[in-house]
Write a protein that holds these residues in place. Structure first.
Motif, PDB file in Angstrom:
ATOM      1  N   HIS A 199       0.847  -1.192   0.000  1.00 47.31           N
ATOM      2  CA  HIS A 199       0.000   0.000   0.000  1.00 47.31           C
ATOM      3  C   HIS A 199       0.886   1.247   0.000  1.00 47.31           C
ATOM      4  CE1 HIS A 199      -3.973  -1.744   0.441  1.00 47.31           C
ATOM      5  NE2 HIS A 199      -3.490  -2.579   1.355  1.00 47.31           N
ATOM      6  N   GLY A 200       0.356   2.317  -0.568  1.00 45.60           N
ATOM      7  CA  GLY A 200       1.161   3.533  -0.652  1.00 45.60           C
ATOM      8  C   GLY A 200       2.420   3.311  -1.449  1.00 45.60           C
ATOM      9  N   ALA A 201       2.301   2.538  -2.536  1.00 44.04           N
ATOM     10  CA  ALA A 201       3.493   2.105  -3.281  1.00 44.04           C
ATOM     11  C   ALA A 201       4.211   3.249  -3.982  1.00 44.04           C
ATOM     12  CB  ALA A 201       3.111   1.033  -4.301  1.00 44.04           C
ATOM     13  N   GLY A 202       3.582   4.412  -4.096  1.00 48.48           N
ATOM     14  CA  GLY A 202       4.243   5.558  -4.697  1.00 48.48           C
ATOM     15  C   GLY A 202       4.868   6.499  -3.689  1.00 48.48           C
ATOM     16  N   GLY A 249      -6.370   2.679   8.129  1.00 49.71           N
ATOM     17  CA  GLY A 249      -7.665   3.215   7.742  1.00 49.71           C
ATOM     18  C   GLY A 249      -8.594   2.165   7.156  1.00 49.71           C
ATOM     19  N   ALA A 250      -9.408   2.612   6.202  1.00 52.62           N
ATOM     20  CA  ALA A 250     -10.487   1.783   5.671  1.00 52.62           C
ATOM     21  C   ALA A 250      -9.983   0.605   4.844  1.00 52.62           C
ATOM     22  CB  ALA A 250     -11.419   2.648   4.820  1.00 52.62           C
ATOM     23  N   ARG A 251      -8.724   0.606   4.456  1.00 51.01           N
ATOM     24  CA  ARG A 251      -8.205  -0.488   3.630  1.00 51.01           C
ATOM     25  C   ARG A 251      -7.941  -1.768   4.413  1.00 51.01           C
ATOM     26  NH1 ARG A 251      -3.541   2.360  -0.150  1.00 51.01           N
ATOM     27  NH2 ARG A 251      -4.625   4.338  -0.521  1.00 51.01           N
ATOM     28  N   PHE A 252      -7.916  -1.674   5.722  1.00 51.09           N
ATOM     29  CA  PHE A 252      -7.380  -2.746   6.544  1.00 51.09           C
ATOM     30  C   PHE A 252      -8.139  -4.065   6.373  1.00 51.09           C
ATOM     31  CE2 PHE A 252      -6.412  -4.927  10.561  1.00 51.09           C
ATOM     32  CZ  PHE A 252      -5.043  -4.773  10.600  1.00 51.09           C
ATOM     33  N   THR A 253      -9.461  -4.015   6.435  1.00 47.33           N
ATOM     34  CA  THR A 253     -10.239  -5.254   6.354  1.00 47.33           C
ATOM     35  C   THR A 253     -10.049  -5.942   5.012  1.00 47.33           C
ATOM     36  OG1 THR A 253     -11.885  -4.456   7.929  1.00 47.33           O
ATOM     37  CG2 THR A 253     -12.547  -6.250   6.489  1.00 47.33           C
ATOM     38  N   PHE A 268       0.067   4.600   9.982  1.00 46.17           N
ATOM     39  CA  PHE A 268      -1.319   4.986   9.769  1.00 46.17           C
ATOM     40  C   PHE A 268      -1.403   6.356   9.095  1.00 46.17           C
ATOM     41  CE2 PHE A 268      -0.742   2.688  13.793  1.00 46.17           C
ATOM     42  CZ  PHE A 268      -1.352   1.488  13.450  1.00 46.17           C
ATOM     43  N   THR A 269      -0.767   6.467   7.925  1.00 47.41           N
ATOM     44  CA  THR A 269      -0.796   7.751   7.227  1.00 47.41           C
ATOM     45  C   THR A 269      -2.208   8.110   6.782  1.00 47.41           C
ATOM     46  OG1 THR A 269      -0.297   6.721   5.086  1.00 47.41           O
ATOM     47  CG2 THR A 269       1.569   7.505   6.402  1.00 47.41           C
ATOM     48  N   GLY A 270      -3.104   7.114   6.724  1.00 46.86           N
ATOM     49  CA  GLY A 270      -4.495   7.400   6.379  1.00 46.86           C
ATOM     50  C   GLY A 270      -5.248   8.091   7.501  1.00 46.86           C
ATOM     51  N   GLY A 271      -4.636   8.159   8.696  1.00 46.30           N
ATOM     52  CA  GLY A 271      -5.230   8.881   9.810  1.00 46.30           C
ATOM     53  C   GLY A 271      -5.926   7.985  10.808  1.00 46.30           C
ATOM     54  N   GLU A 272      -6.752   7.065  10.343  1.00 51.79           N
ATOM     55  CA  GLU A 272      -7.531   6.209  11.232  1.00 51.79           C
ATOM     56  C   GLU A 272      -6.738   4.961  11.609  1.00 51.79           C
ATOM     57  OE1 GLU A 272     -11.520   3.352  11.018  1.00 51.79           O
ATOM     58  OE2 GLU A 272     -11.137   4.824   9.444  1.00 51.79           O
TER      59      GLU A 272
END
Length: 321
Positions: free
Chosen positions: A144-147, A214-218, A235-239
């Protein structure tokens, strides 16, 4: 010397450049800083949200590259050596003092900007993939966040270790950077689970590198193959997500914490061990840090804001000299 200071905990817009006293070397290596890497913990520090609290005013900056001005006897370093270092704080300045255990020889062909991009990101993902993730050659890794800085480092190292990499990105510019880092496949953040299942013929991926949360986790958990591992880096997505642990029973999957700092602080020789492991790959060009953008020291606030807003593409670096 000139240095960036956090004078109040109001975020990136509140950082200021001031003249401050130079650090005293003592038993440390004194480094004239040429470049400093910008990290997500630096952003958190500007809001007082990092686990290590510093009284204001303080100089942020966890990682640097530059030239040794002085070094204690027996440190292994000498005046004039090109080095990278992980001082933890104080790097957004013209000079910084670092513990010799946290200073590393810079490959000859590396620029200072590339050197400043290594300590936090590459050492974190090395710990994540090799020690915590137990990555094996031939496995499939989804990043995730590959860029971003962590993402490009994870992609390059996973490829060097013989893995296939699926990069998850949120826009075209980040996708391009993930491809430059060596990702075999690129999938969009929206719908990544369906895309990854298609690529793996519904087998799933062996390892997920997740600095976003964040929301990607599940859906990241759902993307894992039997005995797959989800590496929690940040947790760069914040949550900060939660997990229903019954999901782990379905395919014997694991959620694995990656606390690199906690580990090396209890094992002070580990950083040098990591560098020795990675240095041949850096010298061979297999690991070649990708710089997304550089900013002068005076624009440190802009670089930090790009990290906070998740508009940064690739590794952000401050040029000091």
């Amino acid at each position: 010397m000139r240095a960036v200071q956090v004078t109040r905990l109001d975020g990136p817009s509140a950082v200021e450049v001031h003249d401050v006293p130079e650090p005293s070397a003592g038993a440390h290596v004194l480094i004239d800083v040429h470049a400093a890497g910008v990290t997500f913990p630096d952003v958190l520090q500007t809001r007082g949200q990092y686990q290590i609290k510093m009284p204001t005013p303080f100089v942020p900056g966890a990682e640097v590259a530059g030239v040794v001005r002085s070094a204690p006897e027996g440190s292994g370093f000498s005046e004039g050596d090109r080095v990278a270092a992980f001082p933890g704080f104080g790097g957004f300045a013209e000079s910084v003092a670092a513990d010799p255990a946290q200073v590393f020889p810079l490959p000859e062909h590396f620029s200072f900007e590339q050197g400043a991009a290594v300590p936090m990101n590459l050492l974190t993902v090395h710990f994540a993939l090799t020690r915590r993730g137990r990555l094996q050659s031939g496995e499939i890794v989804m990043v995730h966040g590959a860029g971003g800085g962590i993402g490009t480092a994870a992609t390059q190292l996973a490829k060097a270790l013989g893995a296939e990499v699926i990069g998850v990105t949120s826009d075209g510019a980040k996708a391009d950077l993930a491809r430059r880092a060596g990702a075999d496949e690129i999938v969009p953040a929206d719908g990544f689970l369906v895309a990854a299942n298609k690529i793996t013929d519904h087998r799933g991926v062996d390892v997920v590198v997740d600095p976003v949360g964040g929301a990607r986790f599940t859906d990241s958990l759902r993307s894992l193959s039997r005995e797959g591992r989800l590496l929690v880096i940040g947790f760069t997505g914040g949550e900060i997500p939660t997990v229903k642990v019954n999901r782990l029973l379905l395919h014997n999957t694991s959620v694995v914490g990656v606390g690199w700092g906690e580990y090396w602080l209890a094992n002070r020789g580990y950083l040098q061990e990591q560098w020795r492991d990675l240095l041949p790959l850096m010298e061979a060009g297999t690991l070649d840090p990708i710089i997304g953008a550089t900013f002068p020291l005076d624009d440190a606030g802009q670089a930090l804001a790009a990290m906070e807003n998740r508009t940064a593409v690739g590794k952000q670096v401050l040029t000091v000299r």
